[in-house]
Scaffold this motif. Sequence first.
Motif, PDB file in Angstrom:
ATOM      1  N   PRO A  39      37.508  -2.833 -32.296  1.00 40.89           N
ATOM      2  CA  PRO A  39      36.399  -3.005 -31.349  1.00 40.89           C
ATOM      3  C   PRO A  39      35.698  -1.672 -31.052  1.00 40.89           C
ATOM      4  O   PRO A  39      36.329  -0.627 -30.991  1.00 40.89           O
ATOM      5  CB  PRO A  39      37.099  -3.548 -30.094  1.00 40.89           C
ATOM      6  CG  PRO A  39      38.331  -4.211 -30.612  1.00 40.89           C
ATOM      7  CD  PRO A  39      38.776  -3.382 -31.780  1.00 40.89           C
ATOM      8  N   ARG A  40      34.386  -1.745 -30.859  1.00 38.28           N
ATOM      9  CA  ARG A  40      33.599  -0.539 -30.609  1.00 38.28           C
ATOM     10  C   ARG A  40      33.856   0.019 -29.205  1.00 38.28           C
ATOM     11  O   ARG A  40      34.072  -0.728 -28.251  1.00 38.28           O
ATOM     12  CB  ARG A  40      32.112  -0.814 -30.782  1.00 38.28           C
ATOM     13  CG  ARG A  40      31.713  -1.068 -32.235  1.00 38.28           C
ATOM     14  CD  ARG A  40      30.199  -1.141 -32.389  1.00 38.28           C
ATOM     15  NE  ARG A  40      29.550   0.096 -31.980  1.00 38.28           N
ATOM     16  CZ  ARG A  40      29.454   1.191 -32.748  1.00 38.28           C
ATOM     17  NH1 ARG A  40      29.984   1.190 -33.960  1.00 38.28           N
ATOM     18  NH2 ARG A  40      28.820   2.256 -32.307  1.00 38.28           N
ATOM     19  N   ALA A  41      33.823   1.342 -29.093  1.00 41.25           N
ATOM     20  CA  ALA A  41      34.021   2.023 -27.810  1.00 41.25           C
ATOM     21  C   ALA A  41      33.630   3.484 -27.965  1.00 41.25           C
ATOM     22  O   ALA A  41      33.377   3.969 -29.078  1.00 41.25           O
ATOM     23  CB  ALA A  41      35.476   1.916 -27.362  1.00 41.25           C
ATOM     24  N   ASP A  42      33.589   4.193 -26.843  1.00 39.67           N
ATOM     25  CA  ASP A  42      33.326   5.635 -26.902  1.00 39.67           C
ATOM     26  C   ASP A  42      34.438   6.368 -27.634  1.00 39.67           C
ATOM     27  O   ASP A  42      34.204   7.347 -28.334  1.00 39.67           O
ATOM     28  CB  ASP A  42      33.196   6.211 -25.483  1.00 39.67           C
ATOM     29  CG  ASP A  42      31.914   5.785 -24.788  1.00 39.67           C
ATOM     30  OD1 ASP A  42      30.977   5.361 -25.501  1.00 39.67           O
ATOM     31  OD2 ASP A  42      31.847   5.865 -23.552  1.00 39.67           O
ATOM     32  N   ALA A  43      35.655   5.897 -27.424  1.00 36.89           N
ATOM     33  CA  ALA A  43      36.802   6.576 -28.026  1.00 36.89           C
ATOM     34  C   ALA A  43      37.850   5.561 -28.454  1.00 36.89           C
ATOM     35  O   ALA A  43      37.956   4.477 -27.884  1.00 36.89           O
ATOM     36  CB  ALA A  43      37.413   7.570 -27.048  1.00 36.89           C
ATOM     37  N   VAL A  44      38.624   5.942 -29.463  1.00 35.17           N
ATOM     38  CA  VAL A  44      39.759   5.136 -29.934  1.00 35.17           C
ATOM     39  C   VAL A  44      41.023   5.957 -29.715  1.00 35.17           C
ATOM     40  O   VAL A  44      41.081   7.132 -30.079  1.00 35.17           O
ATOM     41  CB  VAL A  44      39.619   4.774 -31.425  1.00 35.17           C
ATOM     42  CG1 VAL A  44      40.884   4.095 -31.931  1.00 35.17           C
ATOM     43  CG2 VAL A  44      38.414   3.872 -31.649  1.00 35.17           C
ATOM     44  N   LEU A  45      42.019   5.334 -29.098  1.00 34.78           N
ATOM     45  CA  LEU A  45      43.303   5.989 -28.853  1.00 34.78           C
ATOM     46  C   LEU A  45      44.351   5.466 -29.834  1.00 34.78           C
ATOM     47  O   LEU A  45      44.532   4.258 -29.974  1.00 34.78           O
ATOM     48  CB  LEU A  45      43.764   5.727 -27.415  1.00 34.78           C
ATOM     49  CG  LEU A  45      45.163   6.228 -27.016  1.00 34.78           C
ATOM     50  CD1 LEU A  45      45.245   7.746 -27.106  1.00 34.78           C
ATOM     51  CD2 LEU A  45      45.528   5.747 -25.608  1.00 34.78           C
ATOM     52  N   LEU A  46      45.014   6.396 -30.527  1.00 33.39           N
ATOM     53  CA  LEU A  46      46.093   6.049 -31.449  1.00 33.39           C
ATOM     54  C   LEU A  46      47.355   6.780 -31.000  1.00 33.39           C
ATOM     55  O   LEU A  46      47.516   7.969 -31.252  1.00 33.39           O
ATOM     56  CB  LEU A  46      45.743   6.470 -32.882  1.00 33.39           C
ATOM     57  CG  LEU A  46      44.519   5.817 -33.529  1.00 33.39           C
ATOM     58  CD1 LEU A  46      44.130   6.559 -34.802  1.00 33.39           C
ATOM     59  CD2 LEU A  46      44.785   4.350 -33.832  1.00 33.39           C
ATOM     60  N   LYS A  47      48.221   6.072 -30.326  1.00 33.22           N
ATOM     61  CA  LYS A  47      49.444   6.678 -29.779  1.00 33.22           C
ATOM     62  C   LYS A  47      50.640   6.186 -30.584  1.00 33.22           C
ATOM     63  O   LYS A  47      50.929   4.995 -30.628  1.00 33.22           O
ATOM     64  CB  LYS A  47      49.599   6.310 -28.297  1.00 33.22           C
ATOM     65  CG  LYS A  47      50.888   6.748 -27.653  1.00 33.22           C
ATOM     66  CD  LYS A  47      50.916   6.400 -26.174  1.00 33.22           C
ATOM     67  CE  LYS A  47      50.759   4.931 -25.915  1.00 33.22           C
ATOM     68  NZ  LYS A  47      51.915   4.130 -26.393  1.00 33.22           N
TER      69      LYS A  47
ATOM     70  N   THR B  95      31.451   5.503 -30.682  1.00 29.69           N
ATOM     71  CA  THR B  95      30.035   5.724 -30.448  1.00 29.69           C
ATOM     72  C   THR B  95      29.545   6.949 -31.201  1.00 29.69           C
ATOM     73  O   THR B  95      30.297   7.882 -31.467  1.00 29.69           O
ATOM     74  CB  THR B  95      29.764   5.900 -28.948  1.00 29.69           C
ATOM     75  OG1 THR B  95      28.376   6.184 -28.755  1.00 29.69           O
ATOM     76  CG2 THR B  95      30.568   7.049 -28.374  1.00 29.69           C
ATOM     77  N   SER B  96      28.272   6.966 -31.540  1.00 31.49           N
ATOM     78  CA  SER B  96      27.687   8.106 -32.255  1.00 31.49           C
ATOM     79  C   SER B  96      27.300   9.244 -31.320  1.00 31.49           C
ATOM     80  O   SER B  96      26.875  10.301 -31.770  1.00 31.49           O
ATOM     81  CB  SER B  96      26.445   7.644 -33.034  1.00 31.49           C
ATOM     82  OG  SER B  96      25.492   7.066 -32.146  1.00 31.49           O
ATOM     83  N   ASP B  97      27.453   9.012 -30.012  1.00 30.00           N
ATOM     84  CA  ASP B  97      27.158  10.066 -29.030  1.00 30.00           C
ATOM     85  C   ASP B  97      28.068  11.271 -29.281  1.00 30.00           C
ATOM     86  O   ASP B  97      29.291  11.174 -29.208  1.00 30.00           O
ATOM     87  CB  ASP B  97      27.396   9.527 -27.615  1.00 30.00           C
ATOM     88  CG  ASP B  97      26.906  10.489 -26.530  1.00 30.00           C
ATOM     89  OD1 ASP B  97      27.042  11.713 -26.731  1.00 30.00           O
ATOM     90  OD2 ASP B  97      26.409  10.011 -25.506  1.00 30.00           O
ATOM     91  N   VAL B  98      27.461  12.412 -29.574  1.00 35.13           N
ATOM     92  CA  VAL B  98      28.236  13.607 -29.929  1.00 35.13           C
ATOM     93  C   VAL B  98      29.176  14.020 -28.806  1.00 35.13           C
ATOM     94  O   VAL B  98      30.294  14.483 -29.034  1.00 35.13           O
ATOM     95  CB  VAL B  98      27.284  14.779 -30.283  1.00 35.13           C
ATOM     96  CG1 VAL B  98      28.077  16.049 -30.568  1.00 35.13           C
ATOM     97  CG2 VAL B  98      26.415  14.418 -31.479  1.00 35.13           C
ATOM     98  N   LYS B  99      28.750  13.853 -27.557  1.00 34.73           N
ATOM     99  CA  LYS B  99      29.563  14.293 -26.423  1.00 34.73           C
ATOM    100  C   LYS B  99      30.747  13.364 -26.168  1.00 34.73           C
ATOM    101  O   LYS B  99      31.755  13.779 -25.616  1.00 34.73           O
ATOM    102  CB  LYS B  99      28.695  14.384 -25.162  1.00 34.73           C
ATOM    103  CG  LYS B  99      27.651  15.493 -25.200  1.00 34.73           C
ATOM    104  CD  LYS B  99      26.903  15.564 -23.882  1.00 34.73           C
ATOM    105  CE  LYS B  99      25.879  16.702 -23.898  1.00 34.73           C
ATOM    106  NZ  LYS B  99      25.120  16.771 -22.625  1.00 34.73           N
ATOM    107  N   LYS B 100      30.603  12.097 -26.549  1.00 34.46           N
ATOM    108  CA  LYS B 100      31.635  11.122 -26.198  1.00 34.46           C
ATOM    109  C   LYS B 100      32.488  10.675 -27.390  1.00 34.46           C
ATOM    110  O   LYS B 100      33.693  10.566 -27.297  1.00 34.46           O
ATOM    111  CB  LYS B 100      30.986   9.894 -25.565  1.00 34.46           C
ATOM    112  CG  LYS B 100      30.354  10.145 -24.200  1.00 34.46           C
ATOM    113  CD  LYS B 100      29.766   8.862 -23.653  1.00 34.46           C
ATOM    114  CE  LYS B 100      29.117   9.099 -22.291  1.00 34.46           C
ATOM    115  NZ  LYS B 100      28.502   7.854 -21.757  1.00 34.46           N
ATOM    116  N   GLY B 101      31.832  10.381 -28.487  1.00 37.86           N
ATOM    117  CA  GLY B 101      32.520   9.743 -29.592  1.00 37.86           C
ATOM    118  C   GLY B 101      33.662  10.575 -30.173  1.00 37.86           C
ATOM    119  O   GLY B 101      33.454  11.706 -30.611  1.00 37.86           O
ATOM    120  N   LYS B 102      34.857  10.006 -30.163  1.00 38.66           N
ATOM    121  CA  LYS B 102      36.009  10.724 -30.725  1.00 38.66           C
ATOM    122  C   LYS B 102      37.183   9.767 -30.886  1.00 38.66           C
ATOM    123  O   LYS B 102      37.214   8.666 -30.321  1.00 38.66           O
ATOM    124  CB  LYS B 102      36.417  11.893 -29.834  1.00 38.66           C
ATOM    125  CG  LYS B 102      36.841  11.514 -28.417  1.00 38.66           C
ATOM    126  CD  LYS B 102      37.149  12.762 -27.597  1.00 38.66           C
ATOM    127  CE  LYS B 102      37.437  12.420 -26.149  1.00 38.66           C
ATOM    128  NZ  LYS B 102      37.707  13.627 -25.335  1.00 38.66           N
TER     129      LYS B 102
END
Length: 358
Positions: A251-259, A282-289
């Motif tokens: 699913p799309r989001a600002d960030a993806v967490l892989l723990k 997200t493609s937002d440089v400040k958020k997407g990670k």
Amino acid sequence: MASSINSRKPSEIFKAQALIYKHMYTFLDPMCLKWCVEMNIPNIIHNHGQPISLSNLVSILQVPSTKAGNVQRLMRYLAHNGFFEIVTNQDIENEQEEAYSLTVASELLVKGNELCLAPMVEFYFNPTISGSYNQLKKWIYEEDLTLFGVALGSDFWEFLNKNPEHNKLFNDAMASDSKMINLAMKDCNLVFEELESVVDVGGGTGTTAKIICETFPKLKCVVFDRPKVVENLCGNNNLTYVGGDMFTYIPRADAVLLKWILHDFTDKDCIKILEKCKEAVTSDVKKGKVIIIDLVMNKKKDENQITQLKLQMDIGMACLNGKERNEEEWKKLFVEAGFKDYKISPFTELLSLIEIYP
């Protein structure tokens, strides 16, 4: 033909013998720890409110008096390994009697506490799981099968899907570990503060996601895991559960967490997962990670005890066809998955937090 051992000094030979015998008997370490949890000893001492004498412990355990000496042997060994402290208790007859108090390690085995790793012990020392490691020789000759494929007849995740009891043990174990990780995440405000949404891939029953939501009430969080894991779970206004396959869609989001996710898989599979993560953020440089919480092998900087644990975990992951990685190996995955930059920060004594940017 003369044995090469003849050229060794007797002191060297005896030291080598001691090393071999030490490792022969280390199987007792997990078995004693399992016994401790099965007998509920941390809870007994915790509920006692003070160090408990051997005679009192034996009475509460309701074991035969003929086994009191064996209980003492087990407790002394566990104390030697750091799970209890031995103190002297002066009883009403003015005789000195051995007594036991909790250490930080055994406090983490008290069931009902917010932080409790007893489910990890119960899962990993389950005979079906731990017994699989008797098949290492057979596994090493199999080209494609995992250790669990050899021992259990199916892939580990397939085995969990088909065995609800083991699946629950696994989920409970991962949830208990997540609570430990959450202790560290409370100091990671900078990682999440600019985000509006995050997907916790392989987030299990949502232990980590709930902490994130409590800390950042405006943050929308999706727990994404196997359908069997999330099918009966209910979310709230800012927490939802979605079932699916991370190799197909995230699913799309600002960030993806892989723990604790990528170390389960081969490099090839990790790149596939990371590519899906890149599509999702997200493609937002400040958020997407993508935020990764995992091991980073670093023998030069780690203490010997931590290095040994990481090497042990590396063998454990190899049995799933996964691996633990050093920084260069992580970087190679990120580059091949199309990411431009990354940052590694210390997280816990064992884990690192890695942020990678599209």
